[in-house]
Design an enzyme around this catalytic site. Structure first.
Site, PDB file in Angstrom:
ATOM      1  CE1 TYR A 144      -3.766   2.368   0.479  1.00  0.00           C
ATOM      2  CE2 TYR A 144      -2.576   3.250   2.358  1.00  0.00           C
ATOM      3  CZ  TYR A 144      -3.611   3.340   1.448  1.00  0.00           C
ATOM      4  OH  TYR A 144      -4.479   4.402   1.513  1.00  0.00           O
ATOM      5  CG  ASP A 181       5.622   4.570   1.013  1.00  0.00           C
ATOM      6  OD1 ASP A 181       5.769   5.285   2.021  1.00  0.00           O
ATOM      7  OD2 ASP A 181       4.510   4.251   0.561  1.00  0.00           O
ATOM      8  CE  LYS A 194       0.637   6.038   7.543  1.00  0.00           C
ATOM      9  NZ  LYS A 194      -0.802   5.878   7.693  1.00  0.00           N
TER      10      LYS A 194
HETATM   11  N1  PMP Z   1       2.443   4.927   2.060  1.00  0.00           N
HETATM   12  C1  PMP Z   1       2.289   4.044   3.065  1.00  0.00           C
HETATM   13  C2  PMP Z   1       3.312   2.979   3.271  1.00  0.00           C
HETATM   14  C3  PMP Z   1       1.175   4.144   3.905  1.00  0.00           C
HETATM   15  O1  PMP Z   1       0.999   3.250   4.893  1.00  0.00           O
HETATM   16  C4  PMP Z   1       0.241   5.192   3.698  1.00  0.00           C
HETATM   17  C5  PMP Z   1      -0.974   5.382   4.592  1.00  0.00           C
HETATM   18  N2  PMP Z   1      -1.286   4.414   5.482  1.00  0.00           N
HETATM   19  C6  PMP Z   1       0.455   6.070   2.638  1.00  0.00           C
HETATM   20  C7  PMP Z   1       1.569   5.918   1.846  1.00  0.00           C
HETATM   21  C8  PMP Z   1      -0.520   7.181   2.365  1.00  0.00           C
HETATM   22  O2  PMP Z   1      -0.470   8.133   3.369  1.00  0.00           O
HETATM   23  P1  PMP Z   1      -1.717   9.087   3.683  1.00  0.00           P
HETATM   24  O3  PMP Z   1      -2.790   8.234   4.304  1.00  0.00           O
HETATM   25  O4  PMP Z   1      -1.186  10.141   4.592  1.00  0.00           O
HETATM   26  O5  PMP Z   1      -2.168   9.642   2.367  1.00  0.00           O
END
Ligand code: PMP
Length: 438
Positions: free
Chosen positions: A146, A246, A273
């Site tokens: 994800y 990421d 985050k």
């Molecule tokens: N990348 C990863 C690995 C994530 O876990 C998330 C969100 N859980 C995102 C990107 C997207 O972040 P956001 O919810 O702040 O858009």
């Protein structure tokens, strides 16, 4: 002991009210649980109170973002200091420079930073930066990983036995995903260097970047093997492609994130985050040569990027407070708590005769009810029986006052003490006993 859903009448009422004004009463798919979500009232430290007065140890921490739990005093003070002076301007502020300096200092791979408002946006802009830098269309990503809601990043997120076929393969996550998106994303299995090398051999000239989370949560929270990452970086660079880490979640694994732990240097990193101290945030970090695609000082940049609330001083100040409080000692504390819970959960699985294992690193762990050798998304894809167990486990923990993600993820926070970890472990042990009896 409360019992879900019976002991949550006010949450049920709020959900019924929400249904009239939001589709399915929901504005964030990830927080929905069946038959209705538990509405939060307030949080303090590692605890959350719901609208019915139930109290929980919070092991979701807003899906890993609240690394200091709730109402961290330094972040509260920083935000309270900013609010009387305005929360967002059509002009940059000193605070974005301060947070950028702090992050550059922690991330050896990053010369420069660019802020955004979410992890989704950070990943999207990192992909677009790689395309702009290489002038190539395709990306390689990990099956089941994800990365937020950008079309390209969503490909093969929930591939299932009915459609996953032979790797590499690209499946749509949302109905209506354009064919062109699928054509420009190549999904590969995690921790499989040969598969990635084969993709780069076949398509290297068209690939802008490989996007990888070194411990992808939805793909199983399995740590990458270091030799795998090394070979992946080598294959990408040999093809003239970039490596995007990421670290929206994995930045909570160590002082310099996962890349510090693995000692691997990506070209670009997507952050989010924890760096916002509890406020909406994202960031793209990388080496100056690549980050120059955003530079507007010599006419229109290769990659223009705006964002009305980007780098607003409230987020920046909360982020600075959170990051300053996240010292090397904080990581030692989180690692120890995580180790206690991973070891204890694995011992509890054994004790209750349940197949499965608890995986992860640092402050993150995840339970899989499978005895298959665990290596990638397909190896942990839950059967119907395993899904039922996960659901029982999740709801059993709610009844015992522990919030976890419905798919088995736990994220710890710095205010948790050893006694808190022991209480959480006792709840896990008791719930696993119930799962074993069912
Ligand atoms: N990348 C990863 C690995 C994530 O876990 C998330 C969100 N859980 C995102 C990107 C997207 O972040 P956001 O919810 O702040 O858009």
């Amino acid at each position: 002991m409360p019992s879900y859903p019976g002991s949550f009448p006010k949450s049920r009422q709020l959900f019924e009210r929400a249904r009239k004004v939001m589709p399915g009463g929901n504005t964030r798919t990830t927080v929905y649980i069946d038959p209705f979500p538990i509405y939060a009232e307030r949080g303090e430290g590692c605890r959350v109170w719901d609208v019915d007065g139930n109290v929980f140890y919070d092991c979701i921490n807003n899906f890993t973002s609240m690394i200091h739990g709730y109402a961290q005093p330094e972040a509260v003070a920083a935000v309270n200091a900013q609010m009387p002076h305005g929360s967002a301007f059509g002009a940059p502020t000193l605070r974005e420079i301060e947070l950028a300096e702090l992050l550059v200092d922690r991330l050896p791979s990053a010369d420069q930073i660019r802020f955004a408002n979410s992890g989704t946006e950070a990943v999207m802009m990192a992909i677009k930066a790689a395309r702009a830098f290489t002038d190539r269309p395709k990306i390689v990503k990990i099956e089941g990983a994800y990365h937020g809601s950008y079309d390209f990043a969503e490909v093969s997120l929930d591939s299932a036995p009915a459609n996953w076929g032979d790797m590499p393969n690209s499946t749509a996550y949302a109905r209506g995903t354009p064919r062109g998106v699928l054509d420009d994303v190549i999904a590969v299995p995690f921790n499989d260097a040969e598969a990635a090398e084969a993709v780069f051999s076949a398509h290297g000239a068209e690939i802008a970047a490989v996007l990888i989370d070194p411990m992808p949560n939805r793909a199983g929270l399995i740590p990458a093997r270091r030799d795998y990452l090394e070979r992946l970086v080598k294959a990408a660079h040999a093809a003239g492609a970039l490596v995007i880490f990421d670290e929206v979640i994995s930045f909570r694994l160590g002082y310099s994130g996962a890349q510090g732990l693995w000692d691997i240097t990506p070209d670009l990193t997507a952050l989010g985050k924890i760096i916002g101290g509890g406020f909406p945030v994202g960031a793209i970090a990388g080496r100056a040569e690549v980050m120059a695609v955003f530079d507007p000082t010599r006419g229109k940049p290769a990659l223009p990027h705006g964002g009305t609330f980007t780098a607003n001083p409230v987020t920046m100040r909360a982020g600075i407070a959170a990051m300053q409080a996240l010292t090397r000692d904080s990581f030692a504390h989180l690692d120890a708590l995580g180790e206690t819970l991973r070891e204890g959960t694995n011992a509890a699985l054994k004790k209750h005769g349940l197949p499965g294992s608890c995986v992860g690193l640092g402050s993150l762990f995840k339970l899989h009810f499978t005895d298959n050798p665990i290596s990638d998304y397909r190896s942990v894809y839950p059967s119907a029986k395993e899904k039922t167990k996960l659901d029982r486990f999740h709801k059993g923990l709610l009844d015992r006052g522990v919030l976890s993600a419905s798919y088995g993820l736990f994220a710890l926070s710095t205010p948790m003490t050893v006694a808190d970890a022991e209480a959480i472990l006792a709840a896990i042990d008791d719930t696993l006993a119930e799962v074993a009896r069912a």
